[in-house]
Design a protein around this motif. Structure first.
Motif, PDB file in Angstrom:
ATOM      1  N   VAL A 168       3.400  -9.572  39.355  1.00 41.86           N
ATOM      2  CA  VAL A 168       2.196  -8.739  39.299  1.00 41.86           C
ATOM      3  C   VAL A 168       1.654  -8.478  40.706  1.00 41.86           C
ATOM      4  N   GLY A 169       1.469  -7.203  41.013  1.00 43.39           N
ATOM      5  CA  GLY A 169       0.859  -6.817  42.275  1.00 43.39           C
ATOM      6  C   GLY A 169       1.796  -6.779  43.463  1.00 43.39           C
ATOM      7  N   THR A 170       3.007  -7.324  43.323  1.00 40.25           N
ATOM      8  CA  THR A 170       3.920  -7.386  44.467  1.00 40.25           C
ATOM      9  C   THR A 170       5.283  -6.761  44.199  1.00 40.25           C
ATOM     10  N   CYS A 171       5.675  -6.688  42.940  1.00 40.32           N
ATOM     11  CA  CYS A 171       7.030  -6.228  42.622  1.00 40.32           C
ATOM     12  C   CYS A 171       7.032  -5.272  41.428  1.00 40.32           C
ATOM     13  N   LEU A 172       8.019  -4.406  41.398  1.00 43.30           N
ATOM     14  CA  LEU A 172       8.337  -3.652  40.193  1.00 43.30           C
ATOM     15  C   LEU A 172       9.089  -4.599  39.254  1.00 43.30           C
ATOM     16  N   SER A 173       8.694  -4.613  37.979  1.00 39.32           N
ATOM     17  CA  SER A 173       9.370  -5.434  36.974  1.00 39.32           C
ATOM     18  C   SER A 173      10.158  -4.520  36.049  1.00 39.32           C
ATOM     19  N   LEU A 174      11.417  -4.881  35.778  1.00 37.90           N
ATOM     20  CA  LEU A 174      12.315  -3.991  35.031  1.00 37.90           C
ATOM     21  C   LEU A 174      13.046  -4.772  33.944  1.00 37.90           C
ATOM     22  N   TYR A 175      13.209  -4.149  32.763  1.00 38.36           N
ATOM     23  CA  TYR A 175      13.743  -4.831  31.590  1.00 38.36           C
ATOM     24  C   TYR A 175      14.721  -3.940  30.840  1.00 38.36           C
ATOM     25  N   ARG A 231       6.496  -3.134  48.359  1.00 34.06           N
ATOM     26  CA  ARG A 231       6.392  -2.685  49.755  1.00 34.06           C
ATOM     27  C   ARG A 231       7.643  -1.911  50.181  1.00 34.06           C
ATOM     28  N   ASP A 232       8.805  -2.313  49.673  1.00 35.08           N
ATOM     29  CA  ASP A 232      10.042  -1.591  49.988  1.00 35.08           C
ATOM     30  C   ASP A 232      10.146  -0.308  49.179  1.00 35.08           C
ATOM     31  N   LEU A 233       9.739  -0.387  47.926  1.00 35.08           N
ATOM     32  CA  LEU A 233       9.813   0.791  47.060  1.00 35.08           C
ATOM     33  C   LEU A 233       8.951   1.928  47.606  1.00 35.08           C
ATOM     34  N   LEU A 234       7.750   1.591  48.093  1.00 37.69           N
ATOM     35  CA  LEU A 234       6.791   2.602  48.530  1.00 37.69           C
ATOM     36  C   LEU A 234       6.996   3.028  49.979  1.00 37.69           C
ATOM     37  N   ASP A 235       7.925   2.393  50.678  1.00 34.95           N
ATOM     38  CA  ASP A 235       8.231   2.758  52.059  1.00 34.95           C
ATOM     39  C   ASP A 235       9.126   4.001  52.034  1.00 34.95           C
ATOM     40  N   ALA A 236       8.564   5.154  52.392  1.00 36.08           N
ATOM     41  CA  ALA A 236       9.290   6.423  52.278  1.00 36.08           C
ATOM     42  C   ALA A 236      10.566   6.437  53.105  1.00 36.08           C
ATOM     43  N   SER A 237      10.609   5.676  54.201  1.00 35.12           N
ATOM     44  CA  SER A 237      11.786   5.689  55.067  1.00 35.12           C
ATOM     45  C   SER A 237      13.000   5.040  54.410  1.00 35.12           C
TER      46      SER A 237
END
Length: 259
Positions: A168-175, A231-237
Motif C-alpha cells: 500500500v502506497g509504495t507498489c502496484l499490486s497485481l493478481y 516510483r519506477d512505474l511513474l518515472d517517465a524516463s
C-alpha cells in the motif's frame, strides 16, 4: 497428524515481525510421525475481508514446499499483515475489533500419481494483454480486466493501482484470478505457472515475475503485494507509463490439476 494455527498479534519479536501480525502453522502432535520421516506441505494463509466477503491470499512469491518433521514442527509467515493495513478501515480486515484467518494446507505425497499437467504449446493461446488508459486517474482501490480463456478455463487479472497489503502506497499490486463462473470438483486443485509483466514501451526492459499458485476458489485473489515500485512505474524516463497508458501482460505457461 493434527495441526493448529498460532497467532502473534504483536508480531514475533525474535523473527523481526514487530510491525506485523505473525501467523504460524504448527504440527500439534508429532508422536504419530516416525523418527526421521517428514511431511511436505504447500501452505497458504488468508485474511478475511468482512465487508467484501472474500479472502485475501498471502503467500511468499516462490510458493515453495514446506517440510515438517520432528525437529521442525512449525512454519511461519512473520509479516502476515502490517498494522497500517490491518487498521485501514477501507480494507475491512478488522471489523468490531475482530478479524478472521484461514489456512489451506496441501499435503504433497510423493507417489508420482494424482496430477495431470499440461504445458501450453500453441503460441499466443496463453497470452493476454491488458491495456490501461489514464492510469494516474484511477481512483478505485481495485480494478479487474476482462476475462480471457487459457486451457479451457476463464481467468482475469486484478490490479491495485496504489498497492494492497504490504504494498500500500509504495507498489502496484497485481493478481491472477479464476473467472467468477469457474468451479472445480470437490477435492481438486488447479495449479498454474504464469508470468506477470509490465511492459517497458520505450526501451523493451520489461518488468516480469514468474509465479506458481494453487487456485481453488474464484472468490480468493492470488497475487503479489509488492509487484512493482510506484516510483519506477511513474518515472517517465523508464518507459512503463507512456501518455498515461500502461500495458500489462499475463502468460500462462503450464496448468496442472491435482486430484
Amino acid at each position: 497428524m493434527s495441526r493448529k494455527l498460532v497467532l502473534y498479534p504483536n508480531g514475533k519479536v525474535k523473527s523481526h515481525g514487530t510491525a506485523y501480525i505473525s501467523l504460524y502453522l504448527e504440527i500439534a502432535a508429532t508422536e504419530g510421525l516416525p523418527l526421521g520421516s517428514e511431511v511436505n506441505m504447500n501452505i497458504r494463509f488468508f485474511v478475511f475481508d468482512q465487508i467484501r466477503n472474500k479472502y485475501l491470499s498471502i503467500q511468499d512469491v516462490s510458493g515453495r514446499v514446506r517440510r515438517f518433521h520432528n525437529l521442525k514442527t512449525e512454519w511461519e509467515f512473520d509479516q502476515l499483515l502490517s498494522y497500517d493495513t490491518l487498521n485501514d478501515l477501507s480494507n475491512s480486515y478488522l471489523v468490531d475489533d475482530s478479524c478472521a484467518f484461514r489456512v489451506e494446507v496441501f499435503i504433497i505425497k510423493c507417489t508420482g500419481k494424482g496430477e495431470c499437467s499440461s504445458m501450453i504449446k500453441e503460441p499466443q493461446s496463453n497470452y493476454f494483454t491488458w491495456r490501461i488508459d489514464n492510469y494516474t486517474d484511477m481512483k478505485d482501490q481495485i480494478y479487474y480486466s476482462e476475462h480471457f480463456t487459457v486451457e479451457g478455463r476463464r481467468w482475469k487479472l486484478s490490479l491495485y493501482p496504489k498497492g494492497n497489503g504490504t504494498g500500500v502506497g509504495t507498489c502496484l499490486s497485481l493478481y491472477l484470478c479464476l473467472g467468477e463462473s469457474e468451479t472445480l470438483p470437490p477435492n481438486k486443485k488447479l495449479c498454474a505457472k504464469y508470468k506477470l509483466r509490465v511492459k517497458d514501451q520505450i526501451h523493451g526492459n520489461h518488468h516480469e515475475k514468474t509465479v506458481e499458485r494453487w487456485f481453488s476458489d474464484p472468490s480468493i485473489v492470488y497475487g503479489i503485494y509488492e509487484y512493482f515500485p510506484l516510483r519506477d512505474l511513474l518515472d517517465a524516463s523508464k518507459g512503463y507509463l507512456v501518455l498515461n497508458g500502461l500495458h500489462i501482460e499475463c502468460i500462462i505457461d503450464a496448468v496442472s490439476i491435482l486430484f
